[in-house]
Scaffold this motif. Structure first.
Motif, PDB file in Angstrom:
ATOM      1  N   ARG A   1      31.834  31.166 -16.701  1.00 47.26           N
ATOM      2  CA  ARG A   1      32.872  30.512 -17.502  1.00 47.26           C
ATOM      3  C   ARG A   1      34.239  31.133 -17.252  1.00 47.26           C
ATOM      4  O   ARG A   1      35.241  30.431 -17.051  1.00 47.26           O
ATOM      5  N   ALA A   2      34.308  32.470 -17.269  1.00 46.67           N
ATOM      6  CA  ALA A   2      35.588  33.150 -17.084  1.00 46.67           C
ATOM      7  C   ALA A   2      36.177  32.866 -15.702  1.00 46.67           C
ATOM      8  O   ALA A   2      37.395  32.697 -15.557  1.00 46.67           O
TER       9      ALA A   2
ATOM     10  N   GLU B   1      43.449  28.053 -13.379  1.00 48.72           N
ATOM     11  CA  GLU B   1      44.804  28.615 -13.393  1.00 48.72           C
ATOM     12  C   GLU B   1      45.355  28.707 -11.970  1.00 48.72           C
ATOM     13  O   GLU B   1      46.512  28.340 -11.714  1.00 48.72           O
TER      14      GLU B   1
ATOM     15  N   VAL C   1      37.796  29.425 -15.542  1.00 50.35           N
ATOM     16  CA  VAL C   1      39.148  29.469 -16.117  1.00 50.35           C
ATOM     17  C   VAL C   1      40.133  30.029 -15.099  1.00 50.35           C
ATOM     18  O   VAL C   1      41.229  29.482 -14.898  1.00 50.35           O
ATOM     19  N   ARG C   2      39.765  31.127 -14.434  1.00 50.64           N
ATOM     20  CA  ARG C   2      40.651  31.714 -13.421  1.00 50.64           C
ATOM     21  C   ARG C   2      40.906  30.730 -12.280  1.00 50.64           C
ATOM     22  O   ARG C   2      42.028  30.640 -11.748  1.00 50.64           O
TER      23      ARG C   2
ATOM     24  N   TRP D   1      37.079  25.141 -21.489  1.00 53.34           N
ATOM     25  CA  TRP D   1      36.337  26.200 -20.808  1.00 53.34           C
ATOM     26  C   TRP D   1      36.611  27.556 -21.439  1.00 53.34           C
ATOM     27  O   TRP D   1      35.733  28.418 -21.492  1.00 53.34           O
ATOM     28  N   ARG D   2      37.792  27.774 -21.932  1.00 53.27           N
ATOM     29  CA  ARG D   2      38.099  29.033 -22.614  1.00 53.27           C
ATOM     30  C   ARG D   2      37.293  29.180 -23.899  1.00 53.27           C
ATOM     31  O   ARG D   2      37.025  30.295 -24.354  1.00 53.27           O
TER      32      ARG D   2
ATOM     33  N   ARG E   1      29.968  32.190 -29.490  1.00 49.51           N
ATOM     34  CA  ARG E   1      30.470  32.883 -28.303  1.00 49.51           C
ATOM     35  C   ARG E   1      29.421  33.801 -27.678  1.00 49.51           C
ATOM     36  O   ARG E   1      29.246  33.824 -26.462  1.00 49.51           O
TER      37      ARG E   1
ATOM     38  N   ASP F   1      30.183  32.912 -23.985  1.00 54.49           N
ATOM     39  CA  ASP F   1      30.425  33.887 -22.920  1.00 54.49           C
ATOM     40  C   ASP F   1      29.412  33.796 -21.790  1.00 54.49           C
ATOM     41  O   ASP F   1      29.758  33.994 -20.616  1.00 54.49           O
TER      42      ASP F   1
END
Length: 389
Positions: A85-86, A93, A89-90, A52-53, A169, A57
């Motif tokens: 996407r970002a 985590e 990721v968060r 995913w990282r 990206r 974007d």
């Protein structure tokens, strides 16, 4: 990242090893921990959610926030209906932290072998790890795949003119350029729309097989919910329903070089091709910002030869040509893969030849990948906890 390990229960001398720190692996580890089973996640990169990282974007989930959460943690409402996407990721985590998962990063498993009733994992640095069970969660989109086009190697040597979609990206490096995107799946369609709206001088989309295109949401009803409702219906019936729905919800782009598919939606899904969810492609094609061209046949010098015999000379090529699962080096010797390199058993079922070996995330379901990973995780954890595998 390495978290504090959970104390093993008396009957579990060896942990369950989960290979892969993406959403599927984390979900299984959390479901096992909730049942008192020690699970150790082995992730070859330096953080969870590595794939995913690496995504482009612009990417957002095509599935809704409510139907994309993993067991034991909802996605925050602040992420919106279509999670970026970002934010995925968060979320991953936060998920690992909330469930206090035992994750070891920087460790890649190269080979799995059966040893008695346990499993022996050959890993980075000569490590030999023994597990009571193994869950393989290395992902459906693991290793970028490029077709064996004639002239490809020589073309790629020309100052990085061709990249796989994994290396794309955002449109900034392509501003003012003539770009060919190869592949009309969800990734290719979205990258083409991204380039068209991001400053590329010209964008062409090479299409081998016309995809089914559906609206991500129609009158507030997400396509994912339709996928959930029809996923167990007969293929022929879903094909007919899909044809009617498409004619109602999406325009005919035949005049723009993108005809309606000649095979039904469910038939194509069984072949591994999920519908393209429209996030800008339809408008880009209708307005001419994305031009549809024939499939790529070969590369010759600085030219791309297309299946209809025409030749073009784009400044750059982005190949959205899919991925391989790449499981053969890991466990091809165990006889648990089919002719396409996919596991012969998935979810809570172990292959007959390999009891205690489980796979998750190796389908591309119409009902949503994250939703099915969450369901798989609970089933796998129940089976392992019940069997003391």
């Amino acid at each position: 990242m390495v978290t504090t390990p959970q104390a093993p229960t008396p009957q579990a001398v060896h942990p369950v090893y989960v290979i892969g720190g993406g959403p599927g692996g984390l979900a299984v580890a959390a479901a096992l921990r909730a049942r008192g089973v020690r699970a150790v996640v082995l992730e070859k990169s330096d953080a969870v959610g590595a794939s995913w990282r690496a995504h482009y974007d612009r990417l957002h989930l095509h599935t809704t926030r409510r139907l994309s959460a993993l067991p034991g943690l909802r996605m925050p409402r602040s992420f919106g209906r279509w999670v970026s996407r970002a934010d995925v990721v968060r979320y991953l985590e936060a998920y690992a932290e909330k469930h206090e998962l035992e994750i070891v990063t920087g460790v890649e498993v190269h080979r799995i072998e059966r040893t008695g009733t346990d499993w022996l994992l050959h890993a980075t640095g000569g490590r030999l790890l023994t597990g009571r069970a193994v869950v393989v969660a290395t992902g459906y989109n693991h290793t970028p795949r490029l077709p064996d086009w004639p002239g490809l190697d020589a073309y790629r040597e020309q100052d990085g003119r061709l990249v796989h979609a994994r290396g794309y990206r955002n449109p900034e490096p392509y501003a003012g350029k003539d770009v060919l995107v190869v592949g009309a799946g969800n990734t290719g369609a979205e990258i083409a729309a991204d380039l068209a709206g991001g400053g590329a001088a010209r964008v062409r989309l090479a299409v081998r097989t016309a995809p089914h295109i559906v609206r991500r949401s129609t009158l507030g009803w997400p396509a994912q919910r339709s996928g959930i409702l029809v996923r167990r219906l007969p293929v022929a019936l879903v094909d007919r329903m899909g044809t009617l729905a498409t004619r109602f919800a999406t325009p005919d782009l035949t005049a723009h070089g993108l005809p309606r598919p000649d095979r039904g939606l469910a038939t194509r899904q069984r072949e591994g091709a999920v519908p393209v969810q429209d996030v800008g492609l339809i408008d880009a094609v209708r307005t001419g910002k994305v031009e549809v061209v024939a499939a790529v046949k070969a590369f010759e010098g600085e030219e791309v030869v297309l299946a209809d015999g025409s030749r073009i000379a784009p400044d750059a090529v982005v190949a959205a040509t899919g991925y391989r699962r790449a499981l053969e080096p890991l466990l091809g010797h165990l006889g648990v893969l089919d002719a396409n390199g996919l596991p012969v058993a998935r979810g809570a079922r172990s292959p007959r030849e390999a009891p205690g070996l489980y796979f998750t995330g190796f389908t591309n379901p119409i009902s949503g990948m994250l939703r099915e990973l969450a369901r798989d995780a609970e089933r796998i954890a129940r089976r392992i906890a019940a069997s003391n595998a």
